[in-house]
Design an enzyme around this catalytic site. Structure first.
Site, PDB file in Angstrom:
ATOM      1  N   GLY A  68     164.261  36.408  20.405  1.00  0.00           N
ATOM      2  CA  GLY A  68     164.409  37.517  21.334  1.00  0.00           C
ATOM      3  C   GLY A  68     165.860  37.948  21.401  1.00  0.00           C
ATOM      4  CB  SER A  69     167.832  39.554  23.990  1.00  0.00           C
ATOM      5  OG  SER A  69     167.066  40.700  23.725  1.00  0.00           O
ATOM      6  CG  PHE A 127     162.087  45.327  19.091  1.00  0.00           C
ATOM      7  CD1 PHE A 127     161.012  46.186  18.936  1.00  0.00           C
ATOM      8  CD2 PHE A 127     161.856  44.079  19.655  1.00  0.00           C
ATOM      9  CE1 PHE A 127     159.740  45.818  19.334  1.00  0.00           C
ATOM     10  CE2 PHE A 127     160.580  43.703  20.062  1.00  0.00           C
ATOM     11  CZ  PHE A 127     159.513  44.576  19.903  1.00  0.00           C
ATOM     12  NE  ARG A 135     147.039  74.638  38.962  1.00  0.00           N
ATOM     13  CZ  ARG A 135     146.249  73.642  38.601  1.00  0.00           C
ATOM     14  NH1 ARG A 135     146.756  72.553  38.087  1.00  0.00           N
ATOM     15  NH2 ARG A 135     144.946  73.744  38.736  1.00  0.00           N
ATOM     16  CB  ILE A 174     152.773  66.593  40.109  1.00  0.00           C
ATOM     17  CG1 ILE A 174     153.125  65.815  41.396  1.00  0.00           C
ATOM     18  CG2 ILE A 174     153.056  68.085  40.294  1.00  0.00           C
ATOM     19  CD1 ILE A 174     154.579  65.832  41.756  1.00  0.00           C
ATOM     20  N   GLY A 179     148.420  66.622  36.651  1.00  0.00           N
ATOM     21  CA  GLY A 179     146.978  66.425  36.503  1.00  0.00           C
ATOM     22  C   GLY A 179     146.577  66.313  35.040  1.00  0.00           C
ATOM     23  CD  GLU A 230     163.254  45.685  34.491  1.00  0.00           C
ATOM     24  OE1 GLU A 230     163.333  44.577  35.052  1.00  0.00           O
ATOM     25  OE2 GLU A 230     162.209  46.321  34.401  1.00  0.00           O
ATOM     26  CB  THR A 274     161.325  39.013  33.569  1.00  0.00           C
ATOM     27  OG1 THR A 274     160.847  38.524  32.300  1.00  0.00           O
ATOM     28  CG2 THR A 274     160.185  39.643  34.326  1.00  0.00           C
TER      29      THR A 274
END
Length: 378
Positions: free
Chosen positions: A128-129, A153, A265, A334, A336, A360, A362
Protein backbone atom coordinates in the site's frame (compact mmCIF):
# COMPACT_ATOMS: atom_id res chain seq x y z
CA UNK A 1 -9.38 35.49 6.98
CA UNK A 2 -7.36 34.70 3.85
CA UNK A 3 -6.85 37.47 1.36
CA UNK A 4 -5.05 36.52 -1.83
CA UNK A 5 -2.30 38.75 -3.14
CA UNK A 6 -2.78 40.44 -6.50
CA UNK A 7 -0.36 37.91 -8.00
CA UNK A 8 -2.37 34.95 -6.71
CA UNK A 9 -5.67 36.51 -7.85
CA UNK A 10 -4.27 36.90 -11.36
CA UNK A 11 -2.98 33.36 -11.20
CA UNK A 12 -6.38 32.03 -10.13
CA UNK A 13 -8.06 33.89 -12.99
CA UNK A 14 -5.56 32.38 -15.42
CA UNK A 15 -6.29 28.82 -14.28
CA UNK A 16 -10.04 29.47 -14.11
CA UNK A 17 -10.04 30.84 -17.66
CA UNK A 18 -8.19 27.77 -18.96
CA UNK A 19 -10.52 25.46 -17.06
CA UNK A 20 -13.64 27.03 -18.54
CA UNK A 21 -12.30 27.38 -22.08
CA UNK A 22 -10.52 24.03 -22.42
CA UNK A 23 -11.09 21.58 -19.57
CA UNK A 24 -14.88 22.04 -19.37
CA UNK A 25 -15.41 20.41 -22.76
CA UNK A 26 -12.31 18.23 -22.81
CA UNK A 27 -13.32 16.60 -19.51
CA UNK A 28 -16.01 14.63 -21.36
CA UNK A 29 -13.42 13.17 -23.73
CA UNK A 30 -11.09 12.26 -20.88
CA UNK A 31 -13.92 10.52 -19.08
CA UNK A 32 -15.25 8.64 -22.10
CA UNK A 33 -11.88 7.48 -23.43
CA UNK A 34 -9.93 7.24 -20.14
CA UNK A 35 -7.20 9.07 -22.00
CA UNK A 36 -5.94 12.59 -22.71
CA UNK A 37 -3.95 13.50 -19.63
CA UNK A 38 -0.82 13.99 -21.75
CA UNK A 39 -2.44 16.89 -23.64
CA UNK A 40 -3.45 18.50 -20.35
CA UNK A 41 0.07 18.17 -18.93
CA UNK A 42 1.61 19.70 -22.06
CA UNK A 43 -0.81 22.62 -21.74
CA UNK A 44 0.28 23.03 -18.12
CA UNK A 45 3.91 23.20 -19.25
CA UNK A 46 3.16 25.90 -21.82
CA UNK A 47 1.23 27.90 -19.21
CA UNK A 48 4.02 27.66 -16.59
CA UNK A 49 1.66 25.87 -14.21
CA UNK A 50 4.07 23.01 -13.50
CA UNK A 51 6.56 25.34 -11.86
CA UNK A 52 4.03 27.14 -9.71
CA UNK A 53 5.32 26.01 -6.33
CA UNK A 54 8.83 24.93 -7.30
CA UNK A 55 11.54 27.25 -5.87
CA UNK A 56 12.94 29.80 -8.28
CA UNK A 57 16.47 28.37 -8.02
CA UNK A 58 15.14 25.27 -9.79
CA UNK A 59 13.44 27.28 -12.52
CA UNK A 60 10.03 27.48 -10.84
CA UNK A 61 7.80 30.41 -9.98
CA UNK A 62 8.01 29.93 -6.21
CA UNK A 63 4.34 30.81 -5.64
CA UNK A 64 3.95 28.17 -2.95
CA UNK A 65 1.29 25.77 -1.74
CA UNK A 66 -1.63 28.21 -1.78
CA UNK A 67 -1.13 28.59 -5.53
CA UNK A 68 -1.19 24.79 -5.82
CA UNK A 69 -4.43 24.60 -3.80
CA UNK A 70 -5.99 27.26 -6.03
CA UNK A 71 -5.03 25.47 -9.24
CA UNK A 72 -6.18 22.01 -8.15
CA UNK A 73 -9.50 23.47 -6.99
CA UNK A 74 -10.18 25.33 -10.24
CA UNK A 75 -9.36 22.32 -12.40
CA UNK A 76 -11.30 20.01 -10.09
CA UNK A 77 -14.54 21.93 -10.65
CA UNK A 78 -14.66 20.40 -14.13
CA UNK A 79 -12.43 17.33 -14.04
CA UNK A 80 -10.87 15.27 -11.31
CA UNK A 81 -8.70 13.66 -13.99
CA UNK A 82 -7.27 16.97 -15.16
CA UNK A 83 -6.64 18.16 -11.61
CA UNK A 84 -5.06 14.85 -10.66
CA UNK A 85 -2.76 15.13 -13.69
CA UNK A 86 -1.45 18.44 -12.36
CA UNK A 87 -1.06 16.94 -8.90
CA UNK A 88 0.97 14.01 -10.25
CA UNK A 89 3.51 16.20 -12.03
CA UNK A 90 3.91 18.48 -9.02
CA UNK A 91 4.24 15.43 -6.77
CA UNK A 92 7.01 14.06 -9.00
CA UNK A 93 8.81 17.40 -9.03
CA UNK A 94 8.47 17.70 -5.26
CA UNK A 95 10.07 14.26 -4.87
CA UNK A 96 12.96 15.31 -7.09
CA UNK A 97 13.42 18.52 -5.08
CA UNK A 98 13.11 16.86 -1.66
CA UNK A 99 15.31 13.84 -2.40
CA UNK A 100 17.63 15.02 -5.17
CA UNK A 101 18.00 18.74 -4.64
CA UNK A 102 20.57 20.39 -6.89
CA UNK A 103 21.65 17.04 -8.34
CA UNK A 104 18.20 16.72 -9.95
CA UNK A 105 17.98 20.31 -11.20
CA UNK A 106 18.09 19.43 -14.90
CA UNK A 107 15.25 16.92 -14.51
CA UNK A 108 13.21 19.39 -12.48
CA UNK A 109 13.59 22.07 -15.15
CA UNK A 110 12.59 19.61 -17.89
CA UNK A 111 9.50 18.63 -15.88
CA UNK A 112 8.48 22.24 -15.37
CA UNK A 113 8.39 22.73 -19.15
CA UNK A 114 6.74 19.31 -19.72
CA UNK A 115 9.73 18.24 -21.80
CA UNK A 116 9.50 15.16 -19.63
CA UNK A 117 6.20 13.82 -18.29
CA UNK A 118 6.66 11.93 -15.05
CA UNK A 119 4.83 8.96 -13.58
CA UNK A 120 4.97 8.49 -9.81
CA UNK A 121 5.53 4.83 -8.90
CA UNK A 122 5.32 4.50 -5.12
CA UNK A 123 2.33 2.40 -3.99
CA UNK A 124 2.59 -1.39 -4.09
CA UNK A 125 -0.10 -4.11 -4.10
CA UNK A 126 1.11 -5.64 -0.83
CA UNK A 127 2.58 -2.62 0.95
CA UNK A 128 0.00 0.00 0.00
CA UNK A 129 1.29 3.45 0.95
CA UNK A 130 3.66 2.09 3.63
CA UNK A 131 6.92 3.14 2.02
CA UNK A 132 9.02 1.31 4.58
CA UNK A 133 7.42 -2.01 3.59
CA UNK A 134 7.96 -1.69 -0.15
CA UNK A 135 9.38 -4.76 -1.87
CA UNK A 136 10.36 -3.43 -5.28
CA UNK A 137 14.14 -3.81 -5.40
CA UNK A 138 17.05 -2.70 -7.55
CA UNK A 139 20.10 -4.96 -7.16
CA UNK A 140 23.54 -4.09 -8.51
CA UNK A 141 24.90 -6.07 -11.44
CA UNK A 142 28.16 -4.66 -12.76
CA UNK A 143 27.64 -1.05 -13.83
CA UNK A 144 23.86 -1.45 -13.76
CA UNK A 145 20.95 -2.07 -11.42
CA UNK A 146 18.36 -4.76 -12.07
CA UNK A 147 14.89 -3.59 -11.09
CA UNK A 148 12.11 -6.01 -10.10
CA UNK A 149 8.74 -5.48 -8.46
CA UNK A 150 5.20 -4.21 -8.85
CA UNK A 151 3.54 -0.83 -8.43
CA UNK A 152 -0.19 -0.08 -8.34
CA UNK A 153 -2.10 3.18 -8.84
CA UNK A 154 0.91 4.63 -10.66
CA UNK A 155 -0.36 7.99 -11.86
CA UNK A 156 0.42 9.15 -15.43
CA UNK A 157 2.23 5.88 -16.22
CA UNK A 158 0.36 5.23 -19.47
CA UNK A 159 1.59 8.45 -21.12
CA UNK A 160 4.77 9.22 -19.18
CA UNK A 161 8.27 9.52 -20.62
CA UNK A 162 9.97 8.95 -17.25
CA UNK A 163 9.08 7.21 -14.01
CA UNK A 164 9.98 8.36 -10.52
CA UNK A 165 10.31 5.05 -8.66
CA UNK A 166 10.94 4.23 -5.02
CA UNK A 167 12.84 0.96 -4.73
CA UNK A 168 14.95 -0.84 -2.16
CA UNK A 169 18.63 -0.92 -3.05
CA UNK A 170 19.72 -2.44 0.27
CA UNK A 171 18.30 -3.72 3.55
CA UNK A 172 15.04 -5.57 4.14
CA UNK A 173 11.32 -4.71 3.90
CA UNK A 174 10.46 -2.66 6.96
CA UNK A 175 13.78 -0.83 7.07
CA UNK A 176 13.64 2.92 6.56
CA UNK A 177 17.19 2.89 5.27
CA UNK A 178 18.19 1.32 1.98
CA UNK A 179 15.37 2.98 -0.03
CA UNK A 180 16.42 4.92 -3.12
CA UNK A 181 14.62 7.18 -5.58
CA UNK A 182 15.14 6.16 -9.20
CA UNK A 183 14.41 8.10 -12.37
CA UNK A 184 14.04 5.76 -15.34
CA UNK A 185 12.72 5.69 -18.91
CA UNK A 186 9.12 4.48 -19.03
CA UNK A 187 9.68 2.43 -22.20
CA UNK A 188 12.61 0.30 -21.09
CA UNK A 189 12.48 -3.44 -21.88
CA UNK A 190 10.93 -5.37 -19.02
CA UNK A 191 8.46 -2.64 -17.97
CA UNK A 192 4.80 -3.61 -18.29
CA UNK A 193 2.20 -0.86 -18.01
CA UNK A 194 -1.49 -1.73 -17.73
CA UNK A 195 -3.80 1.27 -17.51
CA UNK A 196 -6.53 0.85 -14.90
CA UNK A 197 -10.17 1.36 -15.85
CA UNK A 198 -11.10 3.36 -12.76
CA UNK A 199 -14.57 4.78 -12.18
CA UNK A 200 -13.22 8.28 -11.51
CA UNK A 201 -10.26 10.60 -12.25
CA UNK A 202 -10.28 9.09 -15.72
CA UNK A 203 -7.70 10.15 -18.25
CA UNK A 204 -5.01 10.61 -15.59
CA UNK A 205 -3.13 7.52 -16.78
CA UNK A 206 -3.37 5.63 -13.46
CA UNK A 207 -1.84 2.20 -14.08
CA UNK A 208 -0.49 -1.07 -12.73
CA UNK A 209 3.23 -1.33 -13.46
CA UNK A 210 5.46 -4.41 -13.32
CA UNK A 211 9.25 -4.33 -13.45
CA UNK A 212 10.70 -7.61 -14.72
CA UNK A 213 14.52 -7.62 -14.69
CA UNK A 214 14.67 -4.04 -15.95
CA UNK A 215 18.29 -3.00 -16.43
CA UNK A 216 19.05 0.60 -15.57
CA UNK A 217 22.30 2.55 -15.12
CA UNK A 218 23.44 3.17 -11.56
CA UNK A 219 23.25 6.90 -12.13
CA UNK A 220 19.47 6.50 -12.29
CA UNK A 221 19.56 6.99 -8.51
CA UNK A 222 18.44 10.50 -7.52
CA UNK A 223 20.21 11.90 -4.49
CA UNK A 224 22.14 9.64 -2.15
CA UNK A 225 21.71 5.88 -2.54
CA UNK A 226 19.59 4.30 0.21
CA UNK A 227 18.64 7.65 1.75
CA UNK A 228 15.35 8.57 0.04
CA UNK A 229 12.88 7.66 2.78
CA UNK A 230 12.92 10.92 4.73
CA UNK A 231 12.77 13.12 1.64
CA UNK A 232 9.98 11.03 0.13
CA UNK A 233 7.90 11.25 3.30
CA UNK A 234 8.36 15.03 3.30
CA UNK A 235 7.28 15.29 -0.33
CA UNK A 236 4.23 13.11 0.23
CA UNK A 237 3.23 15.08 3.32
CA UNK A 238 3.25 18.26 1.24
CA UNK A 239 1.31 16.58 -1.58
CA UNK A 240 -1.53 15.66 0.77
CA UNK A 241 -2.77 19.21 0.57
CA UNK A 242 -2.94 18.91 -3.20
CA UNK A 243 -5.47 16.12 -2.83
CA UNK A 244 -7.50 18.39 -0.59
CA UNK A 245 -7.52 21.01 -3.34
CA UNK A 246 -8.79 18.49 -5.90
CA UNK A 247 -11.62 17.46 -3.57
CA UNK A 248 -12.59 21.07 -2.85
CA UNK A 249 -12.84 21.69 -6.57
CA UNK A 250 -15.00 18.63 -7.16
CA UNK A 251 -17.30 19.67 -4.31
CA UNK A 252 -17.53 23.26 -5.56
CA UNK A 253 -18.26 22.16 -9.11
CA UNK A 254 -21.11 19.94 -7.92
CA UNK A 255 -22.62 22.65 -5.71
CA UNK A 256 -22.50 25.22 -8.50
CA UNK A 257 -24.23 22.81 -10.88
CA UNK A 258 -26.88 21.99 -8.26
CA UNK A 259 -27.58 25.67 -7.49
CA UNK A 260 -27.99 26.49 -11.18
CA UNK A 261 -30.31 23.52 -11.64
CA UNK A 262 -32.39 24.32 -8.58
CA UNK A 263 -32.74 27.97 -9.58
CA UNK A 264 -33.81 27.25 -13.17
CA UNK A 265 -36.13 24.25 -12.71
CA UNK A 266 -39.68 24.72 -11.43
CA UNK A 267 -41.83 22.17 -9.66
CA UNK A 268 -45.25 22.64 -8.10
CA UNK A 269 -45.30 26.24 -9.28
CA UNK A 270 -41.98 27.44 -7.84
CA UNK A 271 -38.27 27.02 -8.39
CA UNK A 272 -36.67 23.98 -6.80
CA UNK A 273 -34.38 26.19 -4.77
CA UNK A 274 -37.46 27.59 -3.02
CA UNK A 275 -38.38 24.11 -1.81
CA UNK A 276 -37.32 24.17 1.82
CA UNK A 277 -35.40 20.89 1.95
CA UNK A 278 -33.51 21.71 -1.23
CA UNK A 279 -32.58 25.19 -0.03
CA UNK A 280 -31.37 23.83 3.30
CA UNK A 281 -29.30 21.08 1.66
CA UNK A 282 -27.68 23.51 -0.76
CA UNK A 283 -26.86 25.94 2.04
CA UNK A 284 -25.30 23.11 4.05
CA UNK A 285 -23.26 21.98 1.04
CA UNK A 286 -22.08 25.52 0.29
CA UNK A 287 -20.93 26.04 3.89
CA UNK A 288 -18.96 22.80 3.86
CA UNK A 289 -17.19 23.71 0.62
CA UNK A 290 -16.16 27.05 2.13
CA UNK A 291 -14.94 25.31 5.30
CA UNK A 292 -12.99 22.73 3.29
CA UNK A 293 -11.29 25.48 1.30
CA UNK A 294 -10.32 27.35 4.46
CA UNK A 295 -8.83 24.20 5.99
CA UNK A 296 -6.89 23.60 2.78
CA UNK A 297 -5.59 27.16 2.58
CA UNK A 298 -4.66 27.14 6.26
CA UNK A 299 -2.54 24.03 5.77
CA UNK A 300 -1.05 25.50 2.59
CA UNK A 301 -0.09 28.73 4.34
CA UNK A 302 1.62 26.79 7.13
CA UNK A 303 3.54 24.71 4.60
CA UNK A 304 4.61 27.91 2.88
CA UNK A 305 5.94 29.13 6.23
CA UNK A 306 8.04 25.99 6.57
CA UNK A 307 5.83 24.33 9.20
CA UNK A 308 5.50 20.54 8.83
CA UNK A 309 1.67 20.83 9.09
CA UNK A 310 1.04 17.08 8.82
CA UNK A 311 -1.98 17.33 11.10
CA UNK A 312 -3.44 20.34 9.30
CA UNK A 313 -2.89 18.87 5.82
CA UNK A 314 -4.39 15.54 6.91
CA UNK A 315 -7.47 17.24 8.35
CA UNK A 316 -7.91 19.26 5.17
CA UNK A 317 -7.60 16.18 2.99
CA UNK A 318 -10.06 14.23 5.13
CA UNK A 319 -12.69 16.97 5.37
CA UNK A 320 -12.44 17.95 1.72
CA UNK A 321 -12.83 14.34 0.58
CA UNK A 322 -15.88 13.78 2.79
CA UNK A 323 -17.34 17.09 1.63
CA UNK A 324 -16.86 16.14 -2.02
CA UNK A 325 -18.67 12.84 -1.48
CA UNK A 326 -21.56 14.50 0.36
CA UNK A 327 -22.03 17.45 -1.99
CA UNK A 328 -21.90 15.38 -5.18
CA UNK A 329 -24.53 13.07 -3.69
CA UNK A 330 -26.69 16.09 -2.88
CA UNK A 331 -26.26 17.38 -6.42
CA UNK A 332 -27.35 14.03 -7.87
CA UNK A 333 -30.51 14.10 -5.76
CA UNK A 334 -31.36 17.61 -6.95
CA UNK A 335 -30.84 16.65 -10.60
CA UNK A 336 -32.93 13.52 -10.11
CA UNK A 337 -32.98 11.09 -13.02
CA UNK A 338 -31.22 13.58 -15.31
CA UNK A 339 -28.16 13.48 -13.08
CA UNK A 340 -27.86 9.73 -13.50
CA UNK A 341 -27.14 9.98 -17.22
CA UNK A 342 -23.71 8.53 -17.87
CA UNK A 343 -21.30 11.37 -18.58
CA UNK A 344 -23.38 14.20 -17.13
CA UNK A 345 -21.21 16.57 -15.15
CA UNK A 346 -22.68 15.78 -11.74
CA UNK A 347 -22.51 12.03 -12.43
CA UNK A 348 -18.87 12.40 -13.46
CA UNK A 349 -18.01 14.51 -10.43
CA UNK A 350 -19.75 11.97 -8.19
CA UNK A 351 -17.40 9.27 -9.47
CA UNK A 352 -14.39 11.56 -9.07
CA UNK A 353 -15.46 12.31 -5.50
CA UNK A 354 -15.72 8.63 -4.64
CA UNK A 355 -12.09 8.16 -5.66
CA UNK A 356 -11.09 11.05 -3.40
CA UNK A 357 -13.07 9.56 -0.51
CA UNK A 358 -11.39 6.18 -0.93
CA UNK A 359 -7.95 7.80 -1.24
CA UNK A 360 -8.66 9.53 2.06
CA UNK A 361 -9.91 6.26 3.53
CA UNK A 362 -8.72 5.34 7.01
CA UNK A 363 -5.14 6.33 6.29
CA UNK A 364 -3.10 5.60 9.38
CA UNK A 365 -0.97 8.69 8.85
CA UNK A 366 -4.04 10.85 9.35
CA UNK A 367 -5.03 9.09 12.56
CA UNK A 368 -1.45 9.26 13.79
CA UNK A 369 -1.26 12.95 12.99
CA UNK A 370 -4.37 13.79 14.98
CA UNK A 371 -3.20 11.57 17.83
CA UNK A 372 0.12 13.41 17.95
CA UNK A 373 -1.74 16.71 18.04
CA UNK A 374 -3.75 15.70 21.08
CA UNK A 375 -0.67 14.31 22.83
CA UNK A 376 1.15 17.58 22.22
CA UNK A 377 -1.69 19.60 23.71
CA UNK A 378 -1.68 17.43 26.83
Amino acid sequence: MFELSKELEEYRNKVRDYTQKVVKDYAKTMDETNDGGDKIVKDFGEMDLLGMKIPTNYGGLGLGEIAFAIATEELGTESGGASHSLHTQLNALQLLVSVGGDSAKDWIEKGIKAKEIYAVALTEPAAGSDLGALQTNAKPDGDELVLNGEKIFTSAASFSSKMVVLARTSGNPGDKTGISLLLIDSKLPGIEIHKLDLMGIRGAGVSYVKFNNVRIPKDSIIGKEGDAFKGAIKALMISRNGYAGIAVGIARGAVEEAINRAASRKQFGKALIEQEWIGFNLADAYIKVEAARLLTWRAASLLDEGVEALTEASMAKYFAAVTAAETTRTALHIFGGHGLNRGSKVERLYRDAKIMEIAEGTNEMQLLAVSRSFQHKK
